[in-house]
Design an enzyme around this catalytic site. Structure first.
Site, PDB file in Angstrom:
ATOM      1  N   CYS A 139      -2.233   9.627   2.429  1.00  0.00           N
ATOM      2  CA  CYS A 139      -1.747   8.997   1.188  1.00  0.00           C
ATOM      3  C   CYS A 139      -2.640   9.311  -0.004  1.00  0.00           C
ATOM      4  O   CYS A 139      -2.158   9.395  -1.129  1.00  0.00           O
ATOM      5  CB  CYS A 139      -1.630   7.491   1.381  1.00  0.00           C
ATOM      6  SG  CYS A 139      -3.162   6.723   1.897  1.00  0.00           S
TER       7      CYS A 139
ATOM      8  N   GLU B 296       0.883  -1.181   0.000  1.00  0.00           N
ATOM      9  CA  GLU B 296       0.000   0.000   0.000  1.00  0.00           C
ATOM     10  C   GLU B 296       0.911   1.217   0.000  1.00  0.00           C
ATOM     11  O   GLU B 296       1.438   1.609   1.040  1.00  0.00           O
ATOM     12  CB  GLU B 296      -0.894  -0.014   1.252  1.00  0.00           C
ATOM     13  CG  GLU B 296      -1.872  -1.177   1.309  1.00  0.00           C
ATOM     14  CD  GLU B 296      -3.027  -1.028   0.324  1.00  0.00           C
ATOM     15  OE1 GLU B 296      -3.324   0.101  -0.101  1.00  0.00           O
ATOM     16  OE2 GLU B 296      -3.623  -2.055  -0.036  1.00  0.00           O
TER      17      GLU B 296
HETATM   18  P1  NAD Z   1       8.057   4.812   5.071  1.00  0.00           P
HETATM   19  O1  NAD Z   1       8.145   3.980   3.858  1.00  0.00           O
HETATM   20  O2  NAD Z   1       9.181   5.721   5.405  1.00  0.00           O
HETATM   21  O3  NAD Z   1       7.868   3.878   6.372  1.00  0.00           O
HETATM   22  C1  NAD Z   1       6.875   2.878   6.445  1.00  0.00           C
HETATM   23  C2  NAD Z   1       7.350   1.756   7.358  1.00  0.00           C
HETATM   24  O4  NAD Z   1       8.525   1.185   6.800  1.00  0.00           O
HETATM   25  C3  NAD Z   1       7.715   2.212   8.769  1.00  0.00           C
HETATM   26  O5  NAD Z   1       7.204   1.267   9.688  1.00  0.00           O
HETATM   27  C4  NAD Z   1       9.229   2.226   8.756  1.00  0.00           C
HETATM   28  O6  NAD Z   1       9.798   1.909  10.010  1.00  0.00           O
HETATM   29  C5  NAD Z   1       9.560   1.135   7.761  1.00  0.00           C
HETATM   30  N1  NAD Z   1      10.832   1.395   7.068  1.00  0.00           N
HETATM   31  C6  NAD Z   1      11.424   2.591   6.833  1.00  0.00           C
HETATM   32  N2  NAD Z   1      12.581   2.421   6.160  1.00  0.00           N
HETATM   33  C7  NAD Z   1      12.724   1.092   5.969  1.00  0.00           C
HETATM   34  C8  NAD Z   1      13.709   0.288   5.339  1.00  0.00           C
HETATM   35  N3  NAD Z   1      14.785   0.818   4.800  1.00  0.00           N
HETATM   36  N4  NAD Z   1      13.519  -1.037   5.309  1.00  0.00           N
HETATM   37  C9  NAD Z   1      12.428  -1.615   5.864  1.00  0.00           C
HETATM   38  N5  NAD Z   1      11.460  -0.899   6.490  1.00  0.00           N
HETATM   39  C10 NAD Z   1      11.600   0.431   6.551  1.00  0.00           C
HETATM   40  O7  NAD Z   1       6.676   5.581   4.947  1.00  0.00           O
HETATM   41  P2  NAD Z   1       6.058   6.647   5.937  1.00  0.00           P
HETATM   42  O8  NAD Z   1       6.888   7.889   5.878  1.00  0.00           O
HETATM   43  O9  NAD Z   1       5.777   6.040   7.262  1.00  0.00           O
HETATM   44  O10 NAD Z   1       4.632   6.918   5.249  1.00  0.00           O
HETATM   45  C11 NAD Z   1       4.460   7.824   4.218  1.00  0.00           C
HETATM   46  C12 NAD Z   1       4.290   7.145   2.890  1.00  0.00           C
HETATM   47  O11 NAD Z   1       3.363   6.089   2.986  1.00  0.00           O
HETATM   48  C13 NAD Z   1       3.733   8.063   1.838  1.00  0.00           C
HETATM   49  O12 NAD Z   1       4.359   7.806   0.608  1.00  0.00           O
HETATM   50  C14 NAD Z   1       2.276   7.684   1.759  1.00  0.00           C
HETATM   51  O13 NAD Z   1       1.642   7.988   0.540  1.00  0.00           O
HETATM   52  C15 NAD Z   1       2.348   6.225   2.012  1.00  0.00           C
HETATM   53  N6  NAD Z   1       1.092   5.724   2.555  1.00  0.00           N
HETATM   54  C16 NAD Z   1       0.340   4.879   1.816  1.00  0.00           C
HETATM   55  C17 NAD Z   1      -0.876   4.435   2.312  1.00  0.00           C
HETATM   56  C18 NAD Z   1      -1.758   3.511   1.530  1.00  0.00           C
HETATM   57  O14 NAD Z   1      -2.702   2.993   2.109  1.00  0.00           O
HETATM   58  N7  NAD Z   1      -1.497   3.275   0.254  1.00  0.00           N
HETATM   59  C19 NAD Z   1      -1.295   4.862   3.557  1.00  0.00           C
HETATM   60  C20 NAD Z   1      -0.489   5.713   4.282  1.00  0.00           C
HETATM   61  C21 NAD Z   1       0.708   6.144   3.777  1.00  0.00           C
END
Ligand code: NAD
Length: 461
Positions: free
Chosen positions: A247, A213
């Site tokens: 998002c 997602e």
């Molecule tokens: P992110 O990708 O930075 O982090 C998401 C999760 O991944 C966190 O739990 C984080 O600890 C983990 N993570 C971070 N770096 C990692 C790595 N190198 N390896 C493995 N895991 C890692 O995203 P965010 O900043 O928390 O959220 C924002 C993004 O999420 C935006 O792009 C937004 O559009 C998207 N989003 C999508 C939805 C959806 O339902 N499609 C919903 C909410 C947010």
């Protein structure tokens, strides 16, 4: 971070528990959903406080977008679960005559759910509802950027569920990476596109099915037939709820140039109506999640021509609801998902040209179109691709559990909510039942003189 040995032990304990079969019965799944429902209701105040602490999220928004939406999802799942669990009979093939054929939904097993920070409670727990409904065990890794919500989520689940069934592992990217090395049966990830790619790579090493997602730049088009006042209200709401950190928030607007000046005025008026002359004083407006994102957004803002808003306060991580104009596709604000309360507005001359602009970008998570023309509405839906879409509305498609929620292309893979969540954590097993009699000999060797019969059978199919 919990060490790798502890994490491995945790997964193995869940695998053992899963194999015992308790999670598969309807009675167990129902009881666990009711337990989760009650836990969320009991912890309502703590959840609201945690989100206020993490990024000043107003209580009303926390209730509506984090709590109520989960409770509605649980209610919907409880209502339909028994039916979803039943094998679905399908017409048998003549080739197998006689047989009874059906599709069985079986739980995938032990799942890893990695959450994002922007709706930190809802985005971590909504997939859990699907996992429970499907009969899976789960390990959740909430975002480290919302520590208060992460702690509340961990406490809530740990006090209501045994760790061998559902548990939380808190931590950041390193913890996530460590978990991704383990032999899960399903990975459900919510987050950014770059991290989504890392998750997909890790999942590929073990061929673990994955739901992604993700995000991206969701366009919002407004043509000259739209009711500009209503459109402005729905867009300002969808963009500035959660201070733009949604998002599916409209990332940018494409407005037909004939109505551009009056629509900009409507946006300005609506922002003032919703948040007052000084939105910094409004109790209904959230803050930016952390200093890194605040700096990222204010750096972008410095490159923009502000139409309304633009005020910032670093100490409070406040950025006013802001509309910016004179934007081109080369402008810094159009290079990646904004994920904050800055709304760029660009003009278009005709719909074909606007659609071409949208289609030149990666496929978005959501697309919004405001128009009174049914023909134009159909044209936009037919000629664009997006995870979801709303006509004359923003964001709200995700609130209907009968609609799948998910992306397409770079905005994600797979979907969830309602039955789609159940499916995301299930394997669709095809099952063919036969009795011992009759045993039609047509397919068995020796094949002598059987070819014509076989051809006839294929012709009947
Ligand atoms: P992110 O990708 O930075 O982090 C998401 C999760 O991944 C966190 O739990 C984080 O600890 C983990 N993570 C971070 N770096 C990692 C790595 N190198 N390896 C493995 N895991 C890692 O995203 P965010 O900043 O928390 O959220 C924002 C993004 O999420 C935006 O792009 C937004 O559009 C998207 N989003 C999508 C939805 C959806 O339902 N499609 C919903 C909410 C947010």
């Amino acid at each position: 971070m919990t060490n790798q040995v502890d994490l491995t032990t945790l997964v193995m304990r869940q695998k053992t528990f899963f194999r015992q079969g308790y999670t598969r019965t309807y009675a167990f799944r129902k009881e666990m959903l009711l337990r989760l429902q009650q836990a969320i209701q009991t912890e309502e105040k703590n959840i609201i406080s945690a989100l206020a602490e993490d990024f000043g999220k107003p209580a009303f928004e926390t209730y509506a977008t984090e709590i109520a939406i989960l409770l509605a999802e649980i209610k919907f799942t409880l209502k339909h679960l028994h039916k979803w669990m039943k094998p679905k009979r399908v017409r048998p093939s003549l080739l197998n005559f006689p047989s009874k054929d059906a599709v069985y939904s079986e739980p995938l097993g032990v799942s890893l759910i990695i959450g994002a920070w922007n709706y930190p409670f809802q985005l971590t727990l909504a997939p859990v509802i699907g996992a429970i409904a499907a009969g899976c065990c789960s390990i959740l890794k909430p975002s480290e950027l919302t520590p208060a919500t992460s702690a509340v989520t961990a406490a809530l689940l740990q006090s209501h569920f045994p760790a061998e069934y559902i548990t939380v592992v808190e931590g950041g990217a390193e913890t996530s990476q460590a978990l991704l090395q383990l032999p899960f049966d399903k990975i459900f990830f919510t987050g950014s596109v770059p991290v989504g790619k890392l998750v997909a790579q890790a999942a590929a090493q073990q061929l673990i099915p994955v739901t992604l997602e993700l995000g991206g730049k969701s366009p919002c088009l407004i043509d000259e037939t739209a009711d500009l006042q209503v459109a402005a209200r729905r867009i300002v709401w969808g963009k500035f709820i959660n201070a733009g950190q949604t998002c599916v928030a409209p990332d940018y607007l494409l407005v037909q140039e004939t109505v551009m000046p009056s629509f900009l005025e409507q946006l300005k008026k609506t922002i003032a109506q919703f948040y007052g002359q000084d939105p910094a004083q409004s109790p209904d407006y959230a803050r930016i999640i952390n200093d890194r994102h605040f700096t990222r957004l204010t750096e972008i803002l410095k490159t923009c021509v502000v139409f309304t808003g633009g005020e910032t306060d670093a100490a409070k991580r406040y950025i006013a609801p802001t509309v910016v104009t004179e934007v081109t596709w080369q402008h810094p604000i159009m290079q990646e998902e904004i994920f904050g309360p800055i709304l760029p507005v660009m003009p278009f001359q005709n719909l074909t040209e606007a659609i071409a602009q949208v289609n030149a970008q990666p496929k978005p998570l959501a697309l919004y179109f405001f128009s009174n023309s049914t023909q134009a509405q159909e044209q936009v839906l037919a000629q664009t691709s997006s995870g979801g879409a709303c006509i004359n509305e923003t964001v709200s498609h995700l609130a209907n559990p009968r609609l799948p929620f998910g992306g397409v292309g770079t905005s994600g893979q797979g979907s969830y909510h309602g039955k789609y969540s159940f499916d995301a954590f299930s394997h669709q097993k095809s099952v063919l039942h036969k009795t011992f009699w009759p045993d039609v000999p047509l397919r068995y060797p020796p094949y002598l003189n059987k070819m014509n019969w076989m051809k006839k059978v294929f012709r009947w199919l």
